[in-house]
Design an enzyme around this catalytic site. Structure first.
Site, PDB file in Angstrom:
ATOM      1  N   ARG A  63      18.134  24.429   7.094  1.00  0.00           N
ATOM      2  CA  ARG A  63      17.880  25.361   5.867  1.00  0.00           C
ATOM      3  C   ARG A  63      17.656  26.627   5.736  1.00  0.00           C
ATOM      4  O   ARG A  63      17.870  27.055   4.703  1.00  0.00           O
ATOM      5  CB  ARG A  63      16.188  24.880   5.731  1.00  0.00           C
ATOM      6  CG  ARG A  63      15.270  23.322   5.552  1.00  0.00           C
ATOM      7  CD  ARG A  63      13.819  23.456   6.482  1.00  0.00           C
ATOM      8  NE  ARG A  63      13.220  25.030   5.883  1.00  0.00           N
ATOM      9  CZ  ARG A  63      12.348  25.157   4.956  1.00  0.00           C
ATOM     10  NH1 ARG A  63      13.191  24.297   3.412  1.00  0.00           N
ATOM     11  NH2 ARG A  63      11.793  26.061   4.347  1.00  0.00           N
ATOM     12  N   HIS A 113       3.453  27.179 -11.004  1.00  0.00           N
ATOM     13  CA  HIS A 113       3.036  25.873  -9.793  1.00  0.00           C
ATOM     14  C   HIS A 113       1.683  25.511 -11.009  1.00  0.00           C
ATOM     15  O   HIS A 113       0.949  25.940 -11.427  1.00  0.00           O
ATOM     16  CB  HIS A 113       2.232  26.141  -8.958  1.00  0.00           C
ATOM     17  CG  HIS A 113       1.998  24.736  -7.698  1.00  0.00           C
ATOM     18  ND1 HIS A 113       2.646  24.723  -7.589  1.00  0.00           N
ATOM     19  CD2 HIS A 113       0.472  24.789  -8.376  1.00  0.00           C
ATOM     20  CE1 HIS A 113       1.496  23.858  -7.010  1.00  0.00           C
ATOM     21  NE2 HIS A 113       0.741  23.452  -7.099  1.00  0.00           N
TER      22      HIS A 113
HETATM   23  C1  GRF Z   1       6.746  22.318 -13.538  1.00  0.00           C
HETATM   24  O1  GRF Z   1       5.205  21.814 -14.539  1.00  0.00           O
HETATM   25  C2  GRF Z   1       6.478  22.576 -12.669  1.00  0.00           C
HETATM   26  O2  GRF Z   1       5.388  23.837 -12.381  1.00  0.00           O
HETATM   27  C3  GRF Z   1       6.354  22.057 -11.633  1.00  0.00           C
HETATM   28  O3  GRF Z   1       7.338  21.230 -11.902  1.00  0.00           O
HETATM   29  C4  GRF Z   1       7.469  20.710 -13.190  1.00  0.00           C
HETATM   30  C5  GRF Z   1       8.831  21.071 -13.532  1.00  0.00           C
HETATM   31  O4  GRF Z   1       9.666  20.176 -14.632  1.00  0.00           O
HETATM   32  N1  GRF Z   1       6.681  22.451 -10.042  1.00  0.00           N
HETATM   33  P1  GRF Z   1      10.976  20.769 -15.637  1.00  0.00           P
HETATM   34  O5  GRF Z   1      11.604  20.643 -14.991  1.00  0.00           O
HETATM   35  O6  GRF Z   1      10.934  22.189 -16.161  1.00  0.00           O
HETATM   36  O7  GRF Z   1      10.403  20.349 -16.964  1.00  0.00           O
END
Ligand code: GRF
Length: 203
Positions: A63, A113
């Protein structure tokens, strides 16, 4: 302000940043887009003429090696533009960034998030909020630290949960607030309203 955006999926948040940056008055530009996979959202970058790169975890021994390779790609694309530091925006990257990567870019490293952190951290925030019977959830833009969704909060927006709604429907309603929240948070960082080196300016 130069942005390196990291995605794993459809990239609608990336799309919102690209649309905002198309306005010359917006104080940030997406200079590169990276992913851990051949993400559909990379098409938004291609359409905007923004360079993209894919750094697959499977191609790295560890990683930490993946993190170093990702950081190297971001620096390569960032320094090709100018010497200014770059803001790394994790927008739907479904990977935990290793400590070496976080240290390399912190505090110029933010994540969005789909929950009201500290509630519902992790990869299934929307599902977890529904399963918990939450009546309210939302979205958080925060500085990434070495934990999982634990960094200091910059902005949040709230969404009322509708009884019986699906994870997909709730997530889409969250995204309707998330996209402008991310655009506005990046703007605040670019114009100095938020100084990432001074947590007293975070919210
Ligand atoms: C977003 O809601 C982000 O917060 C979450 O995954 C989603 C990604 O959506 N981690 P996108 O690919 O930007 O449409």
């Amino acid at each position: 302000l130069k942005l390196a955006v990291l995605i794993s999926g459809g990239g609608s948040n990336l799309e919102a940043l690209l649309a905002a940056a198309a306005d010359p008055a917006y104080p940030a530009r997406v200079v590169c887009v990276g992913s851990d996979t051949d993400a559909p959202g990379l098409a938004h970058a291609h359409a905007a003429g923004v360079p993209t790169f894919i750094v697959r975890p499977a191609d790295a021994e560890t990683r930490a090696d993946w993190g170093r390779a990702l950081a190297e790609e971001i620096r390569r694309h960032s320094e090709a533009v100018d010497a200014e530091p770059i803001l790394v925006v994790s927008a739907g990257l479904m990977r935990i960034l290793p400590p070496g990567f976080v240290d390399a870019f912190s505090p110029r490293l933010i994540n969005t998030h789909p929950a009201l952190l500290p509630s519902f951290p992790g990869a299934h925030a929307v599902r977890d909020a529904l399963a918990a019977g939450a009546t309210e959830t939302g979205v958080t833009v925060h500085v990434i630290d070495e934990g999982v969704d634990t960094g200091p909060v910059l902005r949040q927006a709230r969404v009322q949960v509708r009884p019986g709604e699906s994870e997909t429907d709730l997530h889409e309603r969250i995204k309707q607030l998330e996209r402008p929240l991310l655009v506005d948070t990046v703007r605040a960082i670019a114009d100095g309203t938020i100084d990432l080196t001074d947590p007293s300016t975070y919210r």
